[in-house]
Design a protein around this motif. Structure first.
Motif, short mmCIF file in Angstrom:
data_model
loop_
_atom_site.label_atom_id
_atom_site.label_comp_id
_atom_site.label_asym_id
_atom_site.label_seq_id
_atom_site.Cartn_x
_atom_site.Cartn_y
_atom_site.Cartn_z
N PHE A 142 8.26 -12.81 9.76
CA PHE A 142 6.97 -12.50 10.14
C PHE A 142 6.07 -12.92 9.09
CE2 PHE A 142 9.15 -9.13 8.22
CZ PHE A 142 8.31 -8.72 7.25
N ASP A 143 4.69 -12.67 9.43
CA ASP A 143 3.79 -12.67 8.20
C ASP A 143 2.80 -11.52 8.08
OD1 ASP A 143 4.18 -15.07 7.66
OD2 ASP A 143 2.73 -16.18 9.37
N THR A 144 2.22 -11.23 6.80
CA THR A 144 1.19 -10.25 6.58
C THR A 144 0.15 -10.70 6.01
OG1 THR A 144 1.15 -7.92 6.02
CG2 THR A 144 2.30 -9.43 4.76
N THR A 145 -0.87 -9.88 5.75
CA THR A 145 -2.09 -10.40 5.10
C THR A 145 -2.50 -9.13 4.09
OG1 THR A 145 -3.37 -9.40 6.72
CG2 THR A 145 -3.04 -11.96 6.73
N ALA A 146 -3.13 -9.70 3.09
CA ALA A 146 -3.80 -8.69 2.27
C ALA A 146 -4.84 -7.69 2.89
CB ALA A 146 -4.37 -9.49 0.96
N ASP A 147 -4.86 -6.44 2.41
CA ASP A 147 -5.85 -5.43 2.71
C ASP A 147 -6.73 -4.93 1.82
OD1 ASP A 147 -6.55 -3.53 5.19
OD2 ASP A 147 -5.73 -2.06 3.56
N SER A 148 -6.12 -4.58 0.41
CA SER A 148 -7.05 -3.79 -0.33
C SER A 148 -6.21 -3.89 -1.86
CB SER A 148 -7.30 -2.42 -0.19
OG SER A 148 -6.26 -1.42 0.33
N VAL A 149 -6.82 -3.62 -2.85
CA VAL A 149 -6.41 -3.36 -4.11
C VAL A 149 -6.08 -1.78 -4.31
CG1 VAL A 149 -6.37 -3.64 -6.73
CG2 VAL A 149 -7.09 -5.42 -4.86
N ASP A 150 -5.10 -1.37 -5.10
CA ASP A 150 -4.68 -0.04 -5.48
C ASP A 150 -3.99 0.13 -6.61
OD1 ASP A 150 -4.99 2.77 -5.05
OD2 ASP A 150 -3.76 3.00 -3.22
N CYS A 151 -3.66 1.34 -7.04
CA CYS A 151 -2.97 1.51 -8.30
C CYS A 151 -1.82 2.57 -7.96
CB CYS A 151 -3.71 1.90 -9.52
SG CYS A 151 -2.70 2.22 -10.97
N VAL A 152 -0.55 2.49 -8.00
CA VAL A 152 0.52 3.39 -7.75
C VAL A 152 1.47 3.67 -9.02
CG1 VAL A 152 0.43 2.92 -5.35
CG2 VAL A 152 1.76 1.69 -6.60
N SER A 153 2.06 4.63 -9.31
CA SER A 153 3.00 4.65 -10.15
C SER A 153 4.44 4.73 -9.67
CB SER A 153 2.95 6.18 -10.76
OG SER A 153 3.28 7.00 -10.07
N ASN A 154 5.29 4.51 -10.63
CA ASN A 154 6.80 4.78 -10.15
C ASN A 154 7.25 6.27 -9.95
OD1 ASN A 154 6.92 5.45 -12.73
ND2 ASN A 154 8.44 3.83 -13.40
N TYR A 155 8.27 6.66 -9.53
CA TYR A 155 8.67 8.04 -9.35
C TYR A 155 8.58 8.69 -10.51
CZ TYR A 155 9.57 7.02 -4.31
OH TYR A 155 9.47 6.56 -3.02
N GLU A 156 9.08 8.18 -11.67
CA GLU A 156 9.10 8.65 -12.89
C GLU A 156 7.77 8.94 -13.87
OE1 GLU A 156 12.73 7.26 -11.43
OE2 GLU A 156 10.93 6.14 -11.92
N LYS A 157 6.72 8.42 -13.19
CA LYS A 157 5.37 8.13 -13.75
C LYS A 157 5.32 7.63 -15.27
CE LYS A 157 3.37 10.82 -10.56
NZ LYS A 157 2.12 10.29 -9.76
N THR A 158 6.25 6.70 -15.40
CA THR A 158 6.21 5.83 -16.69
C THR A 158 5.56 4.42 -16.50
OG1 THR A 158 8.28 4.92 -15.80
CG2 THR A 158 8.33 7.02 -17.20
N ARG A 159 5.44 4.02 -15.56
CA ARG A 159 4.64 2.84 -15.11
C ARG A 159 3.54 3.03 -14.07
NH1 ARG A 159 7.40 -2.78 -15.36
NH2 ARG A 159 9.02 -2.14 -14.23
N LYS A 198 -1.64 -16.14 4.16
CA LYS A 198 -0.39 -15.60 5.12
C LYS A 198 0.76 -15.27 4.07
CE LYS A 198 -2.72 -15.92 9.11
NZ LYS A 198 -2.84 -14.58 9.74
N ILE A 199 0.96 -14.00 4.06
CA ILE A 199 2.40 -13.69 3.31
C ILE A 199 3.69 -13.70 4.08
CG2 ILE A 199 3.23 -12.00 1.53
CD1 ILE A 199 0.29 -11.16 1.09
N GLY A 200 4.27 -14.61 4.16
CA GLY A 200 5.57 -14.88 4.84
C GLY A 200 6.76 -14.37 4.54
N PHE A 201 7.63 -13.97 5.26
CA PHE A 201 8.85 -13.37 4.85
C PHE A 201 9.84 -13.92 5.85
CE2 PHE A 201 5.95 -10.26 3.19
CZ PHE A 201 6.25 -10.35 1.93
N ASP A 202 11.25 -14.36 5.56
CA ASP A 202 12.16 -14.60 6.49
C ASP A 202 13.53 -14.35 6.29
OD1 ASP A 202 12.74 -16.30 4.28
OD2 ASP A 202 12.55 -18.13 5.25
N CYS A 203 13.72 -13.52 5.22
CA CYS A 203 14.76 -12.88 4.88
C CYS A 203 14.57 -11.39 4.08
CB CYS A 203 15.62 -13.87 3.90
SG CYS A 203 14.90 -14.13 2.47
#
Length: 310
Positions: free
Chosen positions: A171-188, A290-295
């Motif tokens: 399948f393919d997907t497309t870009a939607d928006s830019v955001d900032c998220v942290s890892n679960y440990e809040k170290t990055r 188009k960001i495609g993935f096959d595996c």
């Protein structure tokens, strides 16, 4: 040793007669170097590397047996090295083309400009390594989890069986928006490109497969809301099962708004004002991307297993 003198005529005749055999016995590579390639040959592009090639060199060389953040740009290891434990990650991998890399680099430049003047946030691109080699990008289908040695093969077989039964297609997907998220440990903190839900909801379907398979081995889910043990039903007398968090059924949840591709990271959290600025990033150049993935890739330790979509 006795030196024998030859006349000039003899030496010349011998050298002439020997010239052809010597030329013929030269290695093919040397003879090819003297041949000028045709214009057609010059314009032929190099064939692309097979997809499996990248899996062979996906793990970097370990330069220390201890967790030394100075060797990794200040990053701290989330999962420590413990004998018998195998860090595991499930994800969808994307190798961007040169044109796509140029567009993504422009997005990172915009992100850098969105950070307020005087900000201590230092961005580290995920597009290339420190040596300039292109890095693969990905959409995570699991947290970084840990399997025991005896769990590796049963888990892999269980997940592969679930994938075969799902009949999930490329399948393919497309870009939607830019955001900032942290890892679960809040170290990055990661500066990410959020993606739209594909036509047949493949991202949610694959996430459910991943979470179910990991739950069978006592591993936490990605994105799902965990129910506190005190509110969960009885789990029997198995002490290991008692420690396992019970999650809401994946079928009840839609995590389309969570999936993303990380483009850069930092060790400091951006301010609320900077996060608001990220939402104004101009992505009009990515509207046809188009960001495609096959595996689906399963990384266990330093081994990567590629599972093709049907």
């Amino acid at each position: 040793m006795v030196l024998v003198q030859y006349s000039e005529s003899e030496s010349e005749s011998e050298s002439e007669s020997d010239s052809e055999p010597v030329h013929a016995s030269q290695p093919p590579a040397k003879r090819l170097c003297t041949t000028k390639p045709s214009p057609t040959q010059q314009s032929l592009p190099l064939p692309p590397l097979p997809a499996a090639f990248h899996d062979l060199y996906a793990s970097s060389t370990r330069v220390s047996v201890r967790d030394d953040p100075s060797l990794h740009g200040g990053r701290k290891r989330v999962i420590p090295h413990v004998e018998g434990n195998w860090p595991t990650h499930l994800y969808l991998e994307w190798y961007a083309s040169k044109t796509e890399l140029t567009l993504l680099s422009d997005v990172i430049l915009q992100i850098q400009q969105k950070l307020l003047h005087g900000s201590k946030t230092e961005l580290h691109s995920l597009l290339h390594s420190d040596l300039g080699a292109q890095l693969p990008l990905h959409i995570s289908l699991s947290r970084p989890v840990v399997l025991r040695t005896e769990q590796r093969q049963p888990f892999l077989e269980a997940f592969q069986s679930a994938m075969e039964q799902s009949h999930c297609a490329p399948f393919d997907t497309t870009a939607d928006s830019v955001d900032c998220v942290s890892n679960y440990e809040k170290t990055r903190w990661f500066y990410v490109l959020r993606v739209r839900s594909p036509e047949h909801d493949e991202l949610n379907r694959l996430l459910k497969l991943s979470n179910r398979a990991l739950a069978r081995f006592g591993q936490p889910p990605l994105y799902e809301v965990a129910v506190p043990p005190s509110l969960s039903p009885r789990l029997g007398n198995d002490s290991a099962a008692k420690k396992t968090r019970v999650t809401k059924p994946a079928e009840e949840n839609d995590y389309s708004h969570c999936f993303h591709v990380s483009l850069a990271w930092s060790l400091t959290e951006p301010s609320a004002a900077e996060k608001e600025q990220l939402a104004t990033t101009d992505l009009h150049k990515l509207r046809d991307l188009k960001i495609g993935f096959d595996c689906v890739k399963v990384k266990i330790g330093n081994q990567i297993f590629s599972n093709s979509l049907a």
